[in-house]
Design a protein around this motif. Structure first.
Motif, short mmCIF file in Angstrom:
data_model
loop_
_atom_site.label_atom_id
_atom_site.label_comp_id
_atom_site.label_asym_id
_atom_site.label_seq_id
_atom_site.Cartn_x
_atom_site.Cartn_y
_atom_site.Cartn_z
N ARG A 141 0.88 -1.18 0.00
CA ARG A 141 0.00 0.00 0.00
C ARG A 141 0.91 1.22 0.00
O ARG A 141 2.05 1.15 0.44
CB ARG A 141 -0.84 0.04 1.29
N PRO A 142 0.41 2.35 -0.47
CA PRO A 142 1.26 3.54 -0.41
C PRO A 142 1.52 3.93 1.04
O PRO A 142 0.69 3.70 1.91
CB PRO A 142 0.44 4.60 -1.13
N ARG A 143 2.66 4.55 1.26
CA ARG A 143 2.98 5.02 2.61
C ARG A 143 2.56 6.47 2.76
O ARG A 143 2.49 7.22 1.79
CB ARG A 143 4.47 4.98 2.85
N LEU A 144 2.38 6.83 4.00
CA LEU A 144 2.05 8.22 4.29
C LEU A 144 3.36 9.00 4.40
O LEU A 144 4.19 8.70 5.25
CB LEU A 144 1.30 8.28 5.63
N SER A 145 3.56 9.97 3.51
CA SER A 145 4.83 10.69 3.59
C SER A 145 4.68 11.98 4.41
O SER A 145 5.55 12.33 5.19
CB SER A 145 5.37 11.00 2.20
N ARG A 146 3.58 12.65 4.22
CA ARG A 146 3.38 13.89 4.97
C ARG A 146 1.89 14.10 5.19
O ARG A 146 1.07 13.57 4.45
CB ARG A 146 3.94 15.09 4.19
N PHE A 147 1.55 14.92 6.17
CA PHE A 147 0.15 15.32 6.28
C PHE A 147 0.08 16.76 6.76
O PHE A 147 0.98 17.24 7.45
CB PHE A 147 -0.64 14.40 7.21
N ILE B 264 11.90 6.05 6.25
CA ILE B 264 11.77 5.91 4.80
C ILE B 264 12.37 4.61 4.30
O ILE B 264 11.80 3.94 3.45
CB ILE B 264 12.44 7.12 4.10
N ILE B 265 13.50 4.22 4.88
CA ILE B 265 14.15 3.02 4.35
C ILE B 265 13.69 1.75 5.07
O ILE B 265 14.19 0.67 4.79
CB ILE B 265 15.69 3.11 4.41
N LYS B 266 12.71 1.89 5.95
CA LYS B 266 12.15 0.73 6.64
C LYS B 266 11.84 -0.38 5.64
O LYS B 266 11.30 -0.12 4.58
CB LYS B 266 10.84 1.15 7.29
N GLY B 267 12.18 -1.59 5.98
CA GLY B 267 11.84 -2.69 5.08
C GLY B 267 12.88 -2.94 4.01
O GLY B 267 12.69 -3.78 3.16
N THR B 268 13.97 -2.20 4.03
CA THR B 268 15.05 -2.51 3.08
C THR B 268 16.22 -3.08 3.85
O THR B 268 16.23 -3.06 5.09
CB THR B 268 15.52 -1.25 2.35
#
Lengths: 858, 250
Positions: free
Chosen positions: A91-97, B42-46
């Motif tokens: 699923r897409p990740r949440l980058s910012r809100f 961000i790099i979680k899971g790598t």
């Protein structure tokens, strides 16, 4: 877990396999190797299927919050080898809100509350939860029409990510317009409304329109009177004037009128509790409706059925072996025929703030496991029989007492204050007393001193854990200000309230200074170049030797005040004061054990050189040696914001009677000769009393008196240590040496100070001051305690008994605020209005602004 | 604008990650930790995430931020239980708690955490090279708890709260049966009970002198060669005298 190869895998027969290979499918952005590593599964490992290996792998992957859906299945089985496939949906990740439509503080509150974590996979559930959390936040604040819109947007800077735009429109607050009661025959509506603490009516004032409406309404048919109505002015048919006023004028000062569902539900419970307390044990709310009048107001209609009023008949005690029925009856103090009130029974049984209760009878004597349950055994007409079922349990002895949460203050500093001792019987009273005393120490947050009894029923003992939360207790004062004739004066003050002398050489124990032994060290420098300088150092140890609470203190101070010729820069006059004090104090058990007695000896030396005339002579040396003894009692519950308790202090300062043996003819001697050794006796009395009026609203009453007398008529009192009254009462900014400065708000600093033209001495020797203060806290947070106050005070300062007239006082009123921050101490600002004209003045002093620093004694 | 500031604001996580590793090698642990913190979600899971989170924990450890390093090591050890560094991380988590443990006279919650974690570590990895130091540290922390209980009990003695002192000394003996301090403790218990008996009202004296005698007998049986025997004997003798007097008078 799908099983395509039809291998016989059943829960009743788990089999052990060796993992031959692990595949990952559906991972587009995530690293396959990393996923396998996170799962904890490894090629070559033995694995039971079904078994907890797979479950824990799924759990571990899920915990990462990266994946929308996970399945692990065996794609192939060959003998004992199993080929696993991890199948997942990314699923897409949440980058910012980002939020729109919020103020800064609301935004930071909401950011804390909504559980949106950047970098996690976005699901609809997370979105929905965020929406509900935000709505709930605003509902609690009375915004019932809050709209939340959450939109996804693809984040172009990062792959596989989304941005959330959260738009919030909180709309208008919904307030309660009217609360209407039907079926209320026993009390006035206003009485019931007053019980609904959180759902007050909106403030309004429409008396005139209300009166007009009610006079028109007289012509309306009576049948409309008891119908639910949506406008308060419609049914004022035959009401008294008072009722009309109640209905049409509402000054809503302390109550909130916003509508919050949970608070309203709480109020309904209190309403029933109120009925119950008046003997209506069957009272119920038959029906209640909330009517939205428009988008910003609601009406509440409540139909109550109070039911019958009941009375107590017989009260029986069961299970009491230690105390007999008579003793228990006396404490309960409920007679046959009294109005039935379970709330009162509960108070008398469990906790009675204004007298004895049954629980404390047992609990103060070790019966920690004590419990009592009132049971209604028979209801006969309007009479109720009650049985009090008591479980006395065993007497618990304290086994171990320990402290947690002290990360600065050493154990022994706290242990010595505890009244809960191993070997004693558990006592609730001692627990409460210790709690108060630990709060008083000032090292811990007074609102979080928490005694936790940990009973061990097996051996009838109890351990007591004292949970504490440290707070910073050091204070720094750094100020600059304009001080009278001196111009700019700078001050640097440091107070370490929890100092440790013995840790000075141990740098590794500094946090960031040597702390933890409960000693107090303060340093203060104040100067403006050459004209005025003052230095002081003081140290005190509350338990000298560590064995008994005997306090020891020592202090030094030195001040100099110079008048300097503006042109030649030469000193033309000066006053130097050097002083030192050594004091010893102890707690005394008589008249009760809240008393302390302290004794001190101080020496003050005044050195005058061509120094004006306010002390009656201008050049010479004066020595002032005093023996001072103070008896004080303190039972104030909280040092920062006292709500109850009192403090009293009586002190006497004596100088040796020099005139008995020195050969000075006081009738003819010069002042400089007369005052070389100062003699007087000085009495001071201070009383403070705190009373909780309603909630946190506190009344603080104070009385202060002082008197200075002489040993011999012809010697007199002398010019030193006399009273100067008026203004903010700060010694530090008055720069007057050798006087006792006492504040009186609403008047100029030291303006109420008599002058004697015969002896040439300024200052009174009798003063009285009385203060009444109403206080209300804005914040009781230990990092910033803030309260507002309104005061009325009166005082006067006289020279000689012949002028003393306690009926003539200078009065003033005003208001102010006090802010306590641990690093700066107590700061205050007051506005006071003085009502009375000072002698020699043409009008009253009017409004005055006063600043204050630190807790003022008087 | 310094290089670090620019990296902080950069959106290129690859660049940040490499810079963080470089800062770590150069022992600029503060900068490394800041960048690892930014890059990890961000790099979680790598594959890089494993290394990054291990190094982040060490970056905080080297900055002496043991609360953070402890929790990051712990997190690492649970998430990457298969990693080659997992054992080291589990040990370092306990060791971080050990380093946080303050002087005996302050709150000991981190001491308890450290003891627990070391114990769990030893149970799970009994043959690890870290097992030996872990045992040593558990011992050291136990000594500290002993010292705390001992000093607190002794303070009751100093404050002349005799009954409390005797109870506290007895509780100490229950809780630390193998402590070397027990010899001194038992002596102080005799002393406290004797002083308590002496200042008691007559009706209670018999029972309390009796208790003194009982405690003394226990003391000489256990530690016949103790340096304290001489002093304790005096309490015993006087208690016997008092008991005799009391029974005569009654």
């Amino acid at each position: 877990r799908v099983d395509p190869n039809n291998v016989n895998i059943s829960y009743s027969n788990p089999q052990e396999f060796t993992i031959a290979d692990i595949e990952v499918e559906g991972a587009e952005y995530l690293d396959k190797v990393a996923l396998i590593s996170i799962s904890g599964l490894k090629v070559g490992d033995k694995l039971k299927i079904p078994g907890d290996g797979i479950t824990s792998a799924i759990k571990k992957l899920w915990k990462q919050g990266l994946i929308g859906d996970i399945q692990i299945y065996a794609s192939k089985v060959e003998g004992d080898d199993v080929y696993l496939t991890i199948s997942l949906a990314e699923r897409p990740r949440l980058s910012r809100f980002q939020f729109t439509g919020l103020t800064k503080s609301q935004e930071s509150d909401i950011r804390e509350k909504v559980n949106l974590i950047r970098g996690r996979v976005m699901t609809d559930a997370i979105r929905k939860n965020a929406e509900l959390t935000i709505k709930k936040y605003f509902y609690e604040k009375g915004y019932l029409n809050t709209e939340v819109e959450i939109k996804y947007r693809t984040d172009s800077t990062l792959h596989n990510s989304v941005l959330l735009d959260v738009h919030i429109d909180k709309n208008r607050k919904v307030k309660i317009r009217n609360v209407n009661f039907v079926g209320n025959e026993h009390f006035t509506d206003a009485k019931l409304k007053s019980k609904m603490k959180n759902s007050g009516e909106r403030a309004r004032f429409k008396l005139i329109s209300g009166l007009l409406a009610s006079s028109f309404n007289l012509f309306k048919p009576k049948s409309e009177r008891f119908k639910f109505v949506d406008d308060s002015v419609k049914h004022n048919v035959s009401k008294t004037l008072l009722e009309i006023i109640h209905e049409n004028a509402k000054l809503n000062v302390f109550k909130s009128s916003k509508f919050v569902k949970e608070k309203y539900e709480e109020d309904k419970v209190t309403l029933i509790a109120f009925y119950n307390s008046k003997g209506h044990r069957d009272a119920e709310i038959e029906e209640d409706t909330i009517v939205f009048v428009d988008r910003k107001s609601v009406d509440i209609n409540i139909r109550v059925n109070p039911g019958q009023q009941y009375y107590f008949r017989d009260i029986n005690w069961v299970g009491n072996f230690i105390h007999d029925d008579r003793t228990l009856d006396q404490i309960l103090a409920i007679e046959k025929g009294d109005i039935y009130n379970l709330e009162l029974v509960d108070k008398k049984l469990n906790f009675n703030p204004s007298g004895p209760d049954i629980s404390s009878l047992y609990m103060d004597n070790g019966y920690l496991f004590f419990s009592v349950t009132p049971v209604e055994t028979k209801i006969d007409g309007d009479s109720v029989d009650v049985e009090m079922r008591i479980y006395e349990g065993a007497q618990a002895t304290i086994r171990k007492v320990f402290i947690t949460g002290n990360d600065r203050t050493n154990d022994h500093v706290i242990m010595r204050e505890l009244r809960t001792l191993p070997g004693q019987k558990f006592s609730r009273a001692e627990l409460i007393r210790t709690q108060r005393e630990l709060s008083q120490l000032g090292y811990f947050d007074p609102e979080q001193v928490n005694p936790k009894p940990l009973p061990n029923p097996a051996d009838e003992t109890v351990d007591i854990e004292w949970e504490l939360v440290e707070r910073p207790s050091d204070q720094i004062e750094l100020s600059g200000g304009w001080g009278g004739t001196f111009g700019f004066v700078g001050t640097l003050g440091l107070t370490f309230n929890n100092f440790s002398l013995r840790n000075i050489p141990h740098f590794d124990k500094w946090r960031p200074l040597p702390v933890g032994d409960g000693q107090k060290l303060s340093l203060r420098l104040q100067a403006n170049g050459k004209r005025y300088q003052s230095y002081s150092v003081s140290f005190s140890e509350p338990w000298l030797g560590g064995k008994k609470p005997h306090s020891f203190g020592v202090s030094f101070n030195y001040s100099i005040q110079r008048s300097i010729d503006f042109f030649t820069d030469k000193t033309i006059g000066s006053l130097q004061v050097f002083g030192t004090t050594i004091s010893l104090g102890r707690r005394v058990k008589w008249p009760d054990d809240y008393f302390t007695l302290s004794n001190s000896i101080s020496y003050l030396r005044y050195n005058l050189f061509n120094y004006g005339n306010s002390l009656g002579f201008s050049t010479g040396v004066a020595n002032n040696i005093t023996f001072n003894t103070t008896l004080a009692r303190n039972s104030v519950d909280n040092p920062m914001y006292p709500r109850s308790g009192s403090s009293l202090s009586l002190s006497l300062a004596l100088t040796p009677p020099w005139s008995l043996w020195n050969d000075i003819d006081y009738a003819t001697a010069e002042n400089s000769e007369k005052y070389e050794y100062v003699e007087y006796h000085k009495w001071m009395f201070d009383a403070k009393y705190y009373m909780q009026l309603a909630g946190d609203l506190v009344l603080a009453a104070r009385a202060h008196m002082g008197f200075m007398g002489h040993y011999r008529e012809e010697v007199g009192v002398g010019p030193f240590e006399r009273f100067q009254l008026g203004g903010d009462g700060l010694t530090g900014t008055n720069f007057l040496l050798g006087n006792d400065v006492i504040g009186l708000r609403g008047y100029d600093n030291n303006s109420i100070t008599p002058y004697d033209p015969v002896t040439n001495i300024t200052g009174g020797n009798i003063y009285n001051k009385f203060v009444m203060e109403l206080r209300y806290p804005v914040s009781l947070n230990p990092s910033a305690t803030i309260y507002l106050l309104a005061f009325s005070e009166a005082g006067n300062n006289w020279n000689g008994f012949e002028n003393f007239n306690p009926n003539k006082l200078y009065k003033s009123s005003g208001f102010g605020v006090r802010i306590f921050m641990p690093a700066f101490g107590l700061l205050g600002i007051d506005w006071g209005y003085g009502y009375d004209k000072l002698p020699g003045q043409t009008s009253n002093p009017g409004g005055q602004i006063h600043f204050s620093i630190g807790q003022q004694l008087r | 604008c310094s290089e670090f500031k620019r990296l902080q604001k950069s959106t290129d996580w690859q660049l940040k990650y490499e810079a963080a590793l470089r800062y770590y090698e150069e022992e600029e642990y503060y900068k490394a930790a800041v960048l690892f913190d930014q890059v990890l979600p961000i790099i979680k899971g790598t594959l890089d995430a494993e290394k990054a989170s291990f190094y982040r924990a060490y970056s905080y450890y080297h900055q002496r931020q043991y609360i953070l390093s402890g929790s990051y090591f712990k997190e690492f050890a649970t998430i990457y239980s298969r990693s080659e560094w997992a054992i080291e991380a589990a040990y370092m988590s306990a060791y971080s708690a050990y380093l946080q443990s303050p002087d005996y006279n302050l709150d000991q919650s981190s001491t308890y955490t450290a003891i627990n974690e070391f114990q769990v570590f030893i149970n799970r990895n009994p043959y690890s090279e870290y097992a030996e130091p872990a045992t040593k540290y558990i011992d050291e922390l136990q000594r500290k708890l002993e010292k705390k209980a001992f000093e607190n009990a002794k303070q009751y003695h100093k404050l002349e709260r005799w009954e409390a002192a005797r109870v506290a000394f007895e509780t100490f003996a229950d809780e630390f049966p193998d402590s070397k301090l027990n010899e001194e403790i038992l002596y102080y218990a005799v002393d406290s009970e004797f002083s308590y008996a002496k200042q008691s009202i007559r009706s209670k004296q018999k029972e309390r002198f009796g208790k003194t005698i009982e405690l003394y007998e226990e003391f000489v049986d256990k530690y016949p060669d103790s340096d304290f025997v001489k002093k304790a004997e005096k309490f015993y003798v006087e208690s016997l005298d008092q008991m005799e007097k009391l029974s005569k008078n009654s």
